[in-house]
Design a protein around this motif. Structure first.
Motif, PDB file in Angstrom:
ATOM      1  N   UNK A   3       0.847  -1.190   0.000  1.00  0.00           N
ATOM      2  CA  UNK A   3       0.000   0.000   0.000  1.00  0.00           C
ATOM      3  C   UNK A   3       0.885   1.242   0.000  1.00  0.00           C
ATOM      4  N   UNK A   4       0.503   2.207  -0.812  1.00  0.00           N
ATOM      5  CA  UNK A   4       1.224   3.471  -0.875  1.00  0.00           C
ATOM      6  C   UNK A   4       0.213   4.605  -0.993  1.00  0.00           C
ATOM      7  N   UNK A   5       0.682   5.843  -0.863  1.00  0.00           N
ATOM      8  CA  UNK A   5      -0.180   7.012  -1.016  1.00  0.00           C
ATOM      9  C   UNK A   5       0.196   7.750  -2.288  1.00  0.00           C
ATOM     10  N   UNK A   6      -0.838   8.196  -3.003  1.00  0.00           N
ATOM     11  CA  UNK A   6      -0.635   8.860  -4.297  1.00  0.00           C
ATOM     12  C   UNK A   6      -1.255  10.255  -4.230  1.00  0.00           C
ATOM     13  N   UNK A   7      -0.502  11.236  -4.740  1.00  0.00           N
ATOM     14  CA  UNK A   7      -0.982  12.617  -4.796  1.00  0.00           C
ATOM     15  C   UNK A   7      -1.055  13.049  -6.262  1.00  0.00           C
ATOM     16  N   UNK A   8      -2.128  13.779  -6.586  1.00  0.00           N
ATOM     17  CA  UNK A   8      -2.235  14.266  -7.963  1.00  0.00           C
ATOM     18  C   UNK A   8      -3.109  15.502  -8.088  1.00  0.00           C
ATOM     19  N   UNK A  38       5.347   6.953  -1.167  1.00  0.00           N
ATOM     20  CA  UNK A  38       4.536   8.120  -1.519  1.00  0.00           C
ATOM     21  C   UNK A  38       4.855   8.480  -2.958  1.00  0.00           C
ATOM     22  N   UNK A  39       3.812   8.691  -3.760  1.00  0.00           N
ATOM     23  CA  UNK A  39       3.957   9.054  -5.168  1.00  0.00           C
ATOM     24  C   UNK A  39       3.628  10.539  -5.343  1.00  0.00           C
ATOM     25  N   UNK A  40       4.501  11.264  -6.057  1.00  0.00           N
ATOM     26  CA  UNK A  40       4.289  12.694  -6.283  1.00  0.00           C
ATOM     27  C   UNK A  40       4.360  12.959  -7.787  1.00  0.00           C
ATOM     28  N   UNK A  49      -3.902  19.604 -10.163  1.00  0.00           N
ATOM     29  CA  UNK A  49      -2.571  19.029 -10.024  1.00  0.00           C
ATOM     30  C   UNK A  49      -1.466  20.055  -9.922  1.00  0.00           C
ATOM     31  N   UNK A  50      -1.829  21.352  -9.966  1.00  0.00           N
ATOM     32  CA  UNK A  50      -0.823  22.400 -10.050  1.00  0.00           C
ATOM     33  C   UNK A  50       0.032  22.598  -8.815  1.00  0.00           C
ATOM     34  N   UNK A  51      -0.278  21.889  -7.727  1.00  0.00           N
ATOM     35  CA  UNK A  51       0.600  21.925  -6.555  1.00  0.00           C
ATOM     36  C   UNK A  51       1.927  21.217  -6.807  1.00  0.00           C
ATOM     37  N   UNK A  52       2.001  20.458  -7.893  1.00  0.00           N
ATOM     38  CA  UNK A  52       3.125  19.533  -8.066  1.00  0.00           C
ATOM     39  C   UNK A  52       3.832  19.727  -9.418  1.00  0.00           C
ATOM     40  N   UNK A  53       4.455  20.893  -9.654  1.00  0.00           N
ATOM     41  CA  UNK A  53       5.148  21.071 -10.931  1.00  0.00           C
ATOM     42  C   UNK A  53       6.478  20.339 -11.023  1.00  0.00           C
ATOM     43  N   UNK A  54       7.054  19.972  -9.872  1.00  0.00           N
ATOM     44  CA  UNK A  54       8.354  19.292  -9.899  1.00  0.00           C
ATOM     45  C   UNK A  54       8.425  18.274  -8.766  1.00  0.00           C
ATOM     46  N   UNK A  55       8.263  16.986  -9.072  1.00  0.00           N
ATOM     47  CA  UNK A  55       8.259  15.977  -8.007  1.00  0.00           C
ATOM     48  C   UNK A  55       9.597  15.846  -7.294  1.00  0.00           C
ATOM     49  N   UNK A  68      11.505   5.796   6.110  1.00  0.00           N
ATOM     50  CA  UNK A  68      11.332   4.433   5.618  1.00  0.00           C
ATOM     51  C   UNK A  68      10.711   4.341   4.221  1.00  0.00           C
ATOM     52  N   UNK A  69       9.693   5.127   3.951  1.00  0.00           N
ATOM     53  CA  UNK A  69       8.948   4.961   2.704  1.00  0.00           C
ATOM     54  C   UNK A  69       9.802   5.324   1.492  1.00  0.00           C
ATOM     55  N   UNK A  70       9.513   4.639   0.375  1.00  0.00           N
ATOM     56  CA  UNK A  70      10.134   5.019  -0.886  1.00  0.00           C
ATOM     57  C   UNK A  70       9.474   6.303  -1.387  1.00  0.00           C
ATOM     58  N   UNK A  71      10.257   7.136  -2.027  1.00  0.00           N
ATOM     59  CA  UNK A  71       9.778   8.409  -2.571  1.00  0.00           C
ATOM     60  C   UNK A  71       9.797   8.284  -4.088  1.00  0.00           C
ATOM     61  N   UNK A  72       8.618   8.273  -4.684  1.00  0.00           N
ATOM     62  CA  UNK A  72       8.499   7.984  -6.119  1.00  0.00           C
ATOM     63  C   UNK A  72       7.873   9.134  -6.886  1.00  0.00           C
ATOM     64  N   UNK A  73       8.369   9.350  -8.077  1.00  0.00           N
ATOM     65  CA  UNK A  73       7.694  10.249  -9.001  1.00  0.00           C
ATOM     66  C   UNK A  73       6.499   9.519  -9.569  1.00  0.00           C
TER      67      UNK A  73
END
Length: 347
Positions: A3-8, A38-40, A49-55, A68-73
């Motif tokens: 399980x992971x969290x996704x932001x968009x 966590x996915x950004x 989605x404009x909060x995230x111009x550069x992951x 601990x969590x992986x940080x993913x684009x």
């Protein structure tokens, strides 16, 4: 099942001083409770989605508050980037996070985004595949030959050196072709149920694992993450009430996608001819379509069935998209229930 969290879908037009509160607090929560990642995303020039111009920038912030969590684009739009900058920026995040970076890549889709590189729009998919290889080469310390300002060829390596010898690669995929091509290079898959049925997902994952095997990769090591809008509560009617208007607003911001993806609408719709009531009716229809089988919204028991179905379709990870406009406190309460579901599955 991971399980992971996704932001968009955060609203980039807001002027509030705590616009990244859900990103920060959600990441802390995920880190405390053994979520996978966590996915950004990367989004440009639109409130949606404009909060995230550069992951890489937001990823660096997450690196400093987690352990601990992986940080993913989710994802780097490769044709809008120079692969040298991608390698440089994410190597910084890899160092700050002590080796927790993962990268999903996408070719991009909206023509307005390509004001950055309009000449790349027509060949965006080919450019993505080419430049993924360049990023991988640079990540592993290889030099590539480029032309300097004096017109002479120069061998370029990027710094800082990342901690991971190889960066985990994901491909954002919907079409059969992309699933197969991801298998060719041994990449993982990031996909969504919004525009495809479980039967289609199973078929595409089968093609993906066949492609992995055919190209010398272990078919069982390839991971498939499902980005899915998520909100869990103890009462179905309460869940519906809390998510209905935020999710309708979410759909309204991408009305063109709603029209294209509403499978039961077998006629062309011209938005200019629609009344406000017509639009609301369409959004109601779309909400009901998605709510009943395309999202992870409902009680833990109801959502467990959806997770079981995803697992049977070959999905390895639920990437729970949580930022589609529901009130912050409600989202955090939902995460508590998602955490309990995750722990029950693991145990």
């Amino acid at each position: 099942m991971d399980f992971s969290l996704f932001y968009f879908s955060g609203d980039g037009s807001t002027t509030s001083s705590d616009k990244y509160r859900l990103l920060i607090e959600g990441a802390k929560f995920a880190d405390r409770h053994q979520f996978a990642a966590v996915w950004i995303p990367e989004r440009h020039f639109d409130a949606f989605g404009g909060l995230y111009p550069n992951p890489a920038v937001t990823g660096a912030a997450i690196a400093m508050i987690t352990e601990h969590i992986q940080i993913r684009s989710g994802s780097v739009v490769m044709p809008l980037q120079n692969p040298l900058r991608v390698a440089e920026e994410w190597a910084v995040v890899d160092n700050l996070s002590k080796g927790r970076v993962g990268l999903s890549f996408a070719p991009g889709w909206h023509p307005n985004d390509f004001v950055l590189f309009p000449e790349k729009y027509a060949d965006k998919k080919e450019i993505m595949w080419r430049d993924i290889q360049v990023v991988q080469q640079l990540w592993q310390g290889e030099a590539i030959a480029l032309t300097g300002g004096n017109g002479k060829s120069v061998n370029i390596s990027t710094f800082p050196r990342p901690l991971q010898p190889q960066v985990p690669i994901w491909i954002t995929s919907l079409s059969d072709e992309t699933f197969i091509d991801a298998g060719k290079i041994g990449a993982n898959i990031l996909t969504s149920p919004l525009y495809q049925s479980l039967e289609e997902i199973l078929r595409k994952i089968t093609l993906y694992r066949q492609s992995l095997a055919q190209h010398g990769h272990d078919p069982q090591k390839g991971k498939v993450a499902m980005m899915i809008h998520t909100f869990i509560g103890n009462d179905m009617n309460t869940v519906r009430r809390k998510v209905r208007q935020p999710f309708k607003n979410y759909l309204k911001t991408h009305f063109d996608l709603v029209v294209k993806s509403s499978g039961d609408l077998r006629f062309s719709i011209d938005p200019k001819t629609m009344t406000a009531q017509d639009l609301d009716d369409l959004l109601d229809f779309s909400f009901e379509t998605y709510f009943n089988g395309k999202v992870l919204m409902g009680t833990p028991t109801y959502c467990q069935t959806m997770i079981d179905n995803l697992r049977q379709a070959g999905v390895n990870e639920v990437a729970a998209l949580i930022d589609f406009g529901v009130e912050f406190d409600w989202v955090m309460e939902s995460l508590d229930l998602l955490k309990d579901m995750k722990n029950n599955i693991v145990s």
